[in-house]
Design a protein around this motif. Structure first.
Motif, PDB file in Angstrom:
ATOM      1  N   ILE A   1       0.874  -3.979 -10.348  1.00 56.40           N
ATOM      2  CA  ILE A   1      -0.451  -3.607  -9.849  1.00 56.40           C
ATOM      3  C   ILE A   1      -0.312  -2.773  -8.578  1.00 56.40           C
ATOM      4  N   PRO A   2      -0.888  -1.566  -8.541  1.00 51.56           N
ATOM      5  CA  PRO A   2      -0.802  -0.752  -7.331  1.00 51.56           C
ATOM      6  C   PRO A   2      -1.754  -1.240  -6.234  1.00 51.56           C
ATOM      7  N   GLY A   3      -1.257  -1.246  -5.003  1.00 51.80           N
ATOM      8  CA  GLY A   3      -2.062  -1.646  -3.857  1.00 51.80           C
ATOM      9  C   GLY A   3      -2.587  -0.431  -3.113  1.00 51.80           C
ATOM     10  N   ILE A   4      -3.900  -0.401  -2.844  1.00 54.29           N
ATOM     11  CA  ILE A   4      -4.557   0.762  -2.253  1.00 54.29           C
ATOM     12  C   ILE A   4      -5.182   0.378  -0.910  1.00 54.29           C
TER      13      ILE A   4
ATOM     14  N   PRO B   1     -18.360   4.942  -8.145  1.00 55.88           N
ATOM     15  CA  PRO B   1     -17.974   5.989  -9.104  1.00 55.88           C
ATOM     16  C   PRO B   1     -16.871   5.564 -10.064  1.00 55.88           C
ATOM     17  N   LEU B   2     -16.012   4.659  -9.652  1.00 62.60           N
ATOM     18  CA  LEU B   2     -14.965   4.181 -10.548  1.00 62.60           C
ATOM     19  C   LEU B   2     -15.558   3.407 -11.716  1.00 62.60           C
ATOM     20  N   ARG B   3     -16.602   2.636 -11.464  1.00 65.47           N
ATOM     21  CA  ARG B   3     -17.250   1.879 -12.547  1.00 65.47           C
ATOM     22  C   ARG B   3     -17.905   2.833 -13.533  1.00 65.47           C
TER      23      ARG B   3
ATOM     24  N   VAL C   1     -12.033   7.646   2.177  1.00 60.45           N
ATOM     25  CA  VAL C   1     -12.685   7.294   0.906  1.00 60.45           C
ATOM     26  C   VAL C   1     -12.385   8.349  -0.154  1.00 60.45           C
ATOM     27  N   GLU C   2     -12.483   9.626   0.213  1.00 61.24           N
ATOM     28  CA  GLU C   2     -12.229  10.696  -0.759  1.00 61.24           C
ATOM     29  C   GLU C   2     -10.792  10.644  -1.268  1.00 61.24           C
ATOM     30  N   TRP C   3      -9.843  10.415  -0.354  1.00 61.61           N
ATOM     31  CA  TRP C   3      -8.431  10.351  -0.765  1.00 61.61           C
ATOM     32  C   TRP C   3      -8.194   9.155  -1.687  1.00 61.61           C
ATOM     33  N   ALA C   4      -8.695   7.990  -1.277  1.00 64.06           N
ATOM     34  CA  ALA C   4      -8.471   6.777  -2.067  1.00 64.06           C
ATOM     35  C   ALA C   4      -9.156   6.869  -3.424  1.00 64.06           C
ATOM     36  N   LEU C   5     -10.303   7.525  -3.481  1.00 67.19           N
ATOM     37  CA  LEU C   5     -10.994   7.691  -4.759  1.00 67.19           C
ATOM     38  C   LEU C   5     -10.177   8.557  -5.704  1.00 67.19           C
ATOM     39  N   ARG C   6      -9.688   9.698  -5.209  1.00 73.08           N
ATOM     40  CA  ARG C   6      -8.856  10.564  -6.054  1.00 73.08           C
ATOM     41  C   ARG C   6      -7.583   9.840  -6.479  1.00 73.08           C
ATOM     42  N   GLN C   7      -7.009   9.124  -5.554  1.00 75.16           N
ATOM     43  CA  GLN C   7      -5.776   8.393  -5.836  1.00 75.16           C
ATOM     44  C   GLN C   7      -6.004   7.361  -6.929  1.00 75.16           C
ATOM     45  N   THR C   8      -7.095   6.603  -6.822  1.00 81.40           N
ATOM     46  CA  THR C   8      -7.366   5.538  -7.785  1.00 81.40           C
ATOM     47  C   THR C   8      -7.767   6.097  -9.140  1.00 81.40           C
ATOM     48  N   GLU C   9      -8.536   7.198  -9.139  1.00 89.12           N
ATOM     49  CA  GLU C   9      -8.887   7.824 -10.413  1.00 89.12           C
ATOM     50  C   GLU C   9      -7.634   8.253 -11.182  1.00 89.12           C
ATOM     51  N   GLU C  10      -6.666   8.810 -10.477  1.00 90.70           N
ATOM     52  CA  GLU C  10      -5.427   9.224 -11.136  1.00 90.70           C
ATOM     53  C   GLU C  10      -4.655   8.019 -11.662  1.00 90.70           C
TER      54      GLU C  10
ATOM     55  N   MET D   1       0.831  -1.200   0.000  1.00 90.93           N
ATOM     56  CA  MET D   1       0.000   0.000   0.000  1.00 90.93           C
ATOM     57  C   MET D   1       0.874   1.262   0.000  1.00 90.93           C
ATOM     58  N   PHE D   2       0.373   2.305  -0.641  1.00 90.38           N
ATOM     59  CA  PHE D   2       1.028   3.610  -0.659  1.00 90.38           C
ATOM     60  C   PHE D   2      -0.060   4.665  -0.779  1.00 90.38           C
ATOM     61  N   PHE D   3       0.259   5.890  -0.411  1.00 87.66           N
ATOM     62  CA  PHE D   3      -0.736   6.964  -0.414  1.00 87.66           C
ATOM     63  C   PHE D   3      -0.325   8.139  -1.302  1.00 87.66           C
ATOM     64  N   ASP D   4       0.860   8.055  -1.888  1.00 85.02           N
ATOM     65  CA  ASP D   4       1.364   9.096  -2.782  1.00 85.02           C
ATOM     66  C   ASP D   4       1.636   8.456  -4.140  1.00 85.02           C
ATOM     67  N   ASN D   5       0.820   8.796  -5.125  1.00 88.05           N
ATOM     68  CA  ASN D   5       0.941   8.160  -6.437  1.00 88.05           C
ATOM     69  C   ASN D   5       2.287   8.419  -7.103  1.00 88.05           C
ATOM     70  N   GLU D   6       2.915   9.540  -6.807  1.00 93.36           N
ATOM     71  CA  GLU D   6       4.210   9.828  -7.419  1.00 93.36           C
ATOM     72  C   GLU D   6       5.240   8.765  -7.054  1.00 93.36           C
ATOM     73  N   LYS D   7       5.114   8.212  -5.869  1.00 89.23           N
ATOM     74  CA  LYS D   7       6.049   7.160  -5.468  1.00 89.23           C
ATOM     75  C   LYS D   7       5.815   5.894  -6.289  1.00 89.23           C
ATOM     76  N   TYR D   8       4.563   5.613  -6.599  1.00 83.63           N
ATOM     77  CA  TYR D   8       4.266   4.455  -7.456  1.00 83.63           C
ATOM     78  C   TYR D   8       4.792   4.697  -8.870  1.00 83.63           C
ATOM     79  N   PHE D   9       4.510   5.867  -9.435  1.00 78.85           N
ATOM     80  CA  PHE D   9       4.944   6.149 -10.811  1.00 78.85           C
ATOM     81  C   PHE D   9       6.471   6.089 -10.916  1.00 78.85           C
ATOM     82  N   ASP D  10       7.152   6.654  -9.926  1.00 81.41           N
ATOM     83  CA  ASP D  10       8.619   6.607  -9.933  1.00 81.41           C
ATOM     84  C   ASP D  10       9.116   5.171  -9.809  1.00 81.41           C
ATOM     85  N   PHE D  11       8.448   4.400  -8.968  1.00 79.68           N
ATOM     86  CA  PHE D  11       8.814   2.994  -8.775  1.00 79.68           C
ATOM     87  C   PHE D  11       8.681   2.217 -10.085  1.00 79.68           C
ATOM     88  N   VAL D  12       7.578   2.405 -10.786  1.00 80.68           N
ATOM     89  CA  VAL D  12       7.370   1.707 -12.061  1.00 80.68           C
ATOM     90  C   VAL D  12       8.431   2.116 -13.074  1.00 80.68           C
TER      91      VAL D  12
END
Length: 318
Positions: free
Chosen positions: A234-237, A313-315, A278-287, A210-221
């Protein structure tokens, strides 16, 4: 169906989930009820965690303390079988190095093969304070890469013993990755090179901690691709649902919670913390989905309540 087949056939990013077996003595129906809640969202696969034996202590009537060693959450294989039989959803049982011999692992893989379960996630496992004594005639996988090699060997019909006409298995092998590096690694580059060893040994995909900052995932990939790791990542949320998570998640999962998220959680009324999460995870997953990730993997453990508020909302977005 294999996880990589789900990913290859998908037209849009998938959404998968990870649950935990009930505690010893608990009923599987509670966790099966969680899966039933997820059914309207058509989960492609569900991970089921595994837990080795751990040490605990209880005080005896005479005041002395007795050391107890037991598995608090057995039943991973059985729960996977029940989910596949009842709901027809592919499952991913976790296999551990710690607490299990290679012989026990081979037996578990044979059981999974007989059950028609196509996927496993190979991980070392947490240190639970119990160092299992391994008999001289048995052995143990020390690291996840060793476990990957054992599963891959069985996929080629190679068992621990030299068996005549041994039937090969056909498991899809997942492994863990750490966008913020594994806590035991000296640095991220070192950690990524060890991840590459797991992929080179036969892993078909990676699911991240799990991570909460998408930039860390993008840099990791990006860094994984630079060293030749070309399998899906696959990112873990994780959805924060209470204020205790501000301390427990960094302590147990070694992940950093961004300052603005931590401040929002700290300032929220206890009954509204899950709204913040929920709001944070939703924004994170949408990005993440807009960036084209193959799948978003939610660590929901034992409740589908909050993740349903995100998946709806993701669906619609998909």
């Amino acid at each position: 169906m294999k996880v990589i087949e789900h990913l290859e056939r998908a037209n849009n990013p998938l959404i998968s989930y990870e649950i935990i077996p009930p505690k010893r003595g608990g009923s599987a129906e509670q966790m099966l009820g969680v899966v039933e809640e997820l059914m309207p969202y058509e989960p492609p696969f569900i991970d089921v965690t595994s837990h080795s034996a751990e040490v605990s202590y209880k005080q005896m009537p005479d005041g002395a303390w007795q050391r107890c060693v037991k598995r608090k959450r057995p039943g991973t294989l059985g729960l996977c079988a029940a989910i596949e039989a009842r709901f027809g959803i592919d499952t991913v049982p976790h296999l551990l190095c710690r607490g299990f011999t290679r012989e026990e692992t081979e037996d578990a893989l044979i059981e999974l093969n007989y059950l028609g379960i196509d996927n496993v996630l190979a991980i070392r496992g947490d240190d639970k304070g119990y160092d299992k004594q391994i008999p001289n005639e048995r052995s143990q996988n020390e690291y996840a890469v060793d476990l990957v090699r054992q599963v891959r060997a069985m996929n080629h019909g190679e068992y621990l013993e030299d068996l005549m006409e041994a039937a090969p298995t056909d498991f899809c092998i997942g492994v863990g990755g750490y966008p913020e590096k594994h806590f035991e690694a000296p640095n991220l580059a070192w950690d990524i090179m060890h991840l590459k060893k797991k992929v080179d040994a036969g892993a078909h995909y990676v699911v991240t901690q799990m991570f909460f900052d998408n930039e860390k995932y993008f840099d990791f990939v990006d860094r994984c691709r630079e060293v030749g790791i070309d399998v899906p990542i696959i990112p873990g949320i994780k959805i924060i649902t209470n204020k205790r998570h501000l301390r427990s998640l960094p302590r147990y999962f070694h992940t950093e919670i961004p300052e603005d998220l931590a401040a929002e959680v700290e300032a929220a009324d206890p009954e509204h913390v899950d709204d913040v999460g929920v709001e944070w995870a939703l924004r994170q997953t949408e990005e993440l989905m807009s960036a084209g990730v193959p799948c978003a993997h939610f660590y929901i453990m034992s409740s589908a309540k909050t993740v349903k508020r995100i998946v709806e909302p993701l669906r619609e977005m998909a």
